[in-house]
Design a protein around this motif. Sequence first.
Motif, PDB file in Angstrom:
ATOM      1  N   ASP A 245       0.838  -1.206   0.000  1.00  0.00           N
ATOM      2  CA  ASP A 245       0.000   0.000   0.000  1.00  0.00           C
ATOM      3  C   ASP A 245       0.874   1.259   0.000  1.00  0.00           C
ATOM      4  OD1 ASP A 245      -2.279  -1.528   0.037  1.00  0.00           O
ATOM      5  OD2 ASP A 245      -2.580  -1.366   2.210  1.00  0.00           O
ATOM      6  N   ILE A 246       1.943   1.242   0.807  1.00  0.00           N
ATOM      7  CA  ILE A 246       2.855   2.388   0.870  1.00  0.00           C
ATOM      8  C   ILE A 246       3.485   2.632  -0.493  1.00  0.00           C
ATOM      9  CG2 ILE A 246       4.998   3.251   1.878  1.00  0.00           C
ATOM     10  CD1 ILE A 246       4.284   1.608   4.394  1.00  0.00           C
ATOM     11  N   LEU A 247       3.974   1.551  -1.094  1.00  0.00           N
ATOM     12  CA  LEU A 247       4.619   1.685  -2.401  1.00  0.00           C
ATOM     13  C   LEU A 247       3.637   2.179  -3.452  1.00  0.00           C
ATOM     14  CD1 LEU A 247       6.787  -1.569  -2.354  1.00  0.00           C
ATOM     15  CD2 LEU A 247       7.594   0.784  -2.121  1.00  0.00           C
ATOM     16  N   LEU A 250       3.107   5.984  -3.030  1.00  0.00           N
ATOM     17  CA  LEU A 250       4.271   6.723  -3.521  1.00  0.00           C
ATOM     18  C   LEU A 250       4.319   6.738  -5.043  1.00  0.00           C
ATOM     19  CD1 LEU A 250       6.990   5.419  -1.019  1.00  0.00           C
ATOM     20  CD2 LEU A 250       5.905   7.686  -1.004  1.00  0.00           C
ATOM     21  N   GLU A 251       4.026   5.597  -5.639  1.00  0.00           N
ATOM     22  CA  GLU A 251       4.064   5.502  -7.101  1.00  0.00           C
ATOM     23  C   GLU A 251       2.946   6.310  -7.735  1.00  0.00           C
ATOM     24  OE1 GLU A 251       3.872   1.321  -7.591  1.00  0.00           O
ATOM     25  OE2 GLU A 251       5.979   0.982  -7.031  1.00  0.00           O
ATOM     26  N   GLN A 252       1.755   6.267  -7.133  1.00  0.00           N
ATOM     27  CA  GLN A 252       0.618   7.014  -7.676  1.00  0.00           C
ATOM     28  C   GLN A 252       0.837   8.524  -7.588  1.00  0.00           C
ATOM     29  OE1 GLN A 252      -2.310   5.917  -9.254  1.00  0.00           O
ATOM     30  NE2 GLN A 252      -1.115   4.028  -9.349  1.00  0.00           N
ATOM     31  N   ARG A 253       1.644   8.936  -6.613  1.00  0.00           N
ATOM     32  CA  ARG A 253       1.969  10.359  -6.493  1.00  0.00           C
ATOM     33  C   ARG A 253       3.107  10.764  -7.418  1.00  0.00           C
ATOM     34  NH1 ARG A 253       3.739  12.101  -1.226  1.00  0.00           N
ATOM     35  NH2 ARG A 253       3.368  14.170  -2.106  1.00  0.00           N
ATOM     36  N   GLY A 254       3.639   9.809  -8.165  1.00  0.00           N
ATOM     37  CA  GLY A 254       4.687  10.105  -9.138  1.00  0.00           C
ATOM     38  C   GLY A 254       6.063  10.271  -8.540  1.00  0.00           C
ATOM     39  N   LEU A 255       6.260   9.757  -7.311  1.00  0.00           N
ATOM     40  CA  LEU A 255       7.566   9.876  -6.658  1.00  0.00           C
ATOM     41  C   LEU A 255       8.483   8.723  -7.053  1.00  0.00           C
ATOM     42  CD1 LEU A 255       6.476  10.891  -3.038  1.00  0.00           C
ATOM     43  CD2 LEU A 255       7.072  12.388  -4.954  1.00  0.00           C
ATOM     44  N   ASP A 256       9.763   9.033  -7.187  1.00  0.00           N
ATOM     45  CA  ASP A 256      10.753   7.998  -7.496  1.00  0.00           C
ATOM     46  C   ASP A 256      11.022   7.170  -6.235  1.00  0.00           C
ATOM     47  OD1 ASP A 256      12.824   6.656  -9.018  1.00  0.00           O
ATOM     48  OD2 ASP A 256      14.257   7.778  -7.778  1.00  0.00           O
ATOM     49  N   VAL A 257      10.982   5.836  -6.395  1.00  0.00           N
ATOM     50  CA  VAL A 257      11.211   4.948  -5.253  1.00  0.00           C
ATOM     51  C   VAL A 257      12.410   4.057  -5.569  1.00  0.00           C
ATOM     52  CG1 VAL A 257      10.209   3.262  -3.670  1.00  0.00           C
ATOM     53  CG2 VAL A 257       8.724   4.924  -4.818  1.00  0.00           C
ATOM     54  N   ARG A 262      12.600   0.824  -1.486  1.00  0.00           N
ATOM     55  CA  ARG A 262      11.590  -0.211  -1.735  1.00  0.00           C
ATOM     56  C   ARG A 262      11.889  -1.458  -0.881  1.00  0.00           C
ATOM     57  NH1 ARG A 262       8.233  -0.422  -6.091  1.00  0.00           N
ATOM     58  NH2 ARG A 262       9.463   1.268  -7.034  1.00  0.00           N
ATOM     59  N   GLY A 263      13.170  -1.833  -0.804  1.00  0.00           N
ATOM     60  CA  GLY A 263      13.554  -3.007  -0.025  1.00  0.00           C
ATOM     61  C   GLY A 263      13.318  -2.804   1.463  1.00  0.00           C
ATOM     62  N   ARG A 264      13.635  -1.619   1.964  1.00  0.00           N
ATOM     63  CA  ARG A 264      13.441  -1.350   3.401  1.00  0.00           C
ATOM     64  C   ARG A 264      11.962  -1.412   3.770  1.00  0.00           C
ATOM     65  NH1 ARG A 264      15.522   3.997   6.827  1.00  0.00           N
ATOM     66  NH2 ARG A 264      14.519   3.419   8.818  1.00  0.00           N
ATOM     67  N   ILE A 265      11.109  -0.897   2.899  1.00  0.00           N
ATOM     68  CA  ILE A 265       9.669  -0.921   3.170  1.00  0.00           C
ATOM     69  C   ILE A 265       9.165  -2.365   3.193  1.00  0.00           C
ATOM     70  CG2 ILE A 265       7.398  -0.324   2.231  1.00  0.00           C
ATOM     71  CD1 ILE A 265       8.731   2.241   1.098  1.00  0.00           C
ATOM     72  N   ARG A 266       9.584  -3.154   2.230  1.00  0.00           N
ATOM     73  CA  ARG A 266       9.097  -4.531   2.131  1.00  0.00           C
ATOM     74  C   ARG A 266       9.649  -5.436   3.218  1.00  0.00           C
ATOM     75  NH1 ARG A 266       9.270  -4.867  -4.482  1.00  0.00           N
ATOM     76  NH2 ARG A 266       7.049  -4.417  -4.813  1.00  0.00           N
ATOM     77  N   GLU A 267      10.815  -5.104   3.747  1.00  0.00           N
ATOM     78  CA  GLU A 267      11.419  -5.937   4.787  1.00  0.00           C
ATOM     79  C   GLU A 267      10.864  -5.649   6.179  1.00  0.00           C
ATOM     80  OE1 GLU A 267      15.591  -5.320   4.467  1.00  0.00           O
ATOM     81  OE2 GLU A 267      15.752  -6.334   2.509  1.00  0.00           O
ATOM     82  N   CYS A 268      10.174  -4.527   6.332  1.00  0.00           N
ATOM     83  CA  CYS A 268       9.643  -4.168   7.642  1.00  0.00           C
ATOM     84  C   CYS A 268       8.449  -5.054   7.988  1.00  0.00           C
ATOM     85  CB  CYS A 268       9.227  -2.702   7.658  1.00  0.00           C
ATOM     86  SG  CYS A 268       8.601  -2.162   9.261  1.00  0.00           S
TER      87      CYS A 268
END
Length: 294
Positions: A245-247, A250-257, A262-268
């Motif tokens: 959901d977080i990713l 961020l992507e829908q807002r057009g931000l570079d990830v 991306r890895g830190r978010i998914r590993e949490c």
Amino acid sequence: MVKPPHEAMHRIFQHDPGLFSRVSRFLGVDLPRPVRATPLPTDLTETSLVERRVDTLLKFETAEQGDFLLAIEAQGARDPDKPASWAYYTAYLWTKYRLPTALLVVCQDHTTAKWAQRAVSSGPPQLPTLTLRPVVAGPHNMPVITDPDEARADLVLASLAAITHAAEPAVNAILKALSTALRDVPEDIADPIVEFTAQGLGKHPAKHLWRNLVAVDLSFYKSYLVEEIREEARAEARAEGRAEDILLVLEQRGLDVPDDIRGRIRECADLDVLRRWLGRAVVVPEAGEIFAGE
């Protein structure tokens, strides 16, 4: 009582430490001449409490060759200090129990297994004196058990096969065979197998498959252990969903990830932290700022 010949045979080398280099040629040893020889304290007693524990120690009794000891060590990575520790364990056990002592090292990757099975000597190449030769179990020699009937015939071996192949592609097929084999097994027998396998997989990706298999194939089991693994799987699924959901925000807002973010978010796996990041993802100007202050 220590007799004079005993004292003389070793104290002469204390008197003239260089004597050994002169004697070595008579021993058939091609040893480089030392540039220095320093006598060291001969008392090997530990002056402070040092805790030394082997992972598992078993005593076996046989009709053909008598009793022997097996020390078992689990090794996750190369460690230059381990051979000396293993040599200490085996020498100490041999002295204490007066029984032949063997060492088994269990590994989960080829690199560690290859390192662990090397013969390591305590002395220089010309004088190996005490040589350690562990026997190693790992992905290079443990069976790949993908037949449920074969797994059912030896559930513990099948679990070990999964553990030692945890980082290998074959682990998925092993786990599926094992979960299938456990369907017809009483809970009191299955529980430790489920636990060993879950623990042995550690942080390898295969742990996700095992939890899913336990939740589905063994859904009829009601033991606390199986329920615990199922709850872990559910919590993990919720965390993965929130991370996605977080990713997405961020992507829908057009931000570079970048990949590291991306890895830190998914590993949490902390749902509270992920909830906080999700709230920030709606307003931050850059993806990395969701971690501000952490």
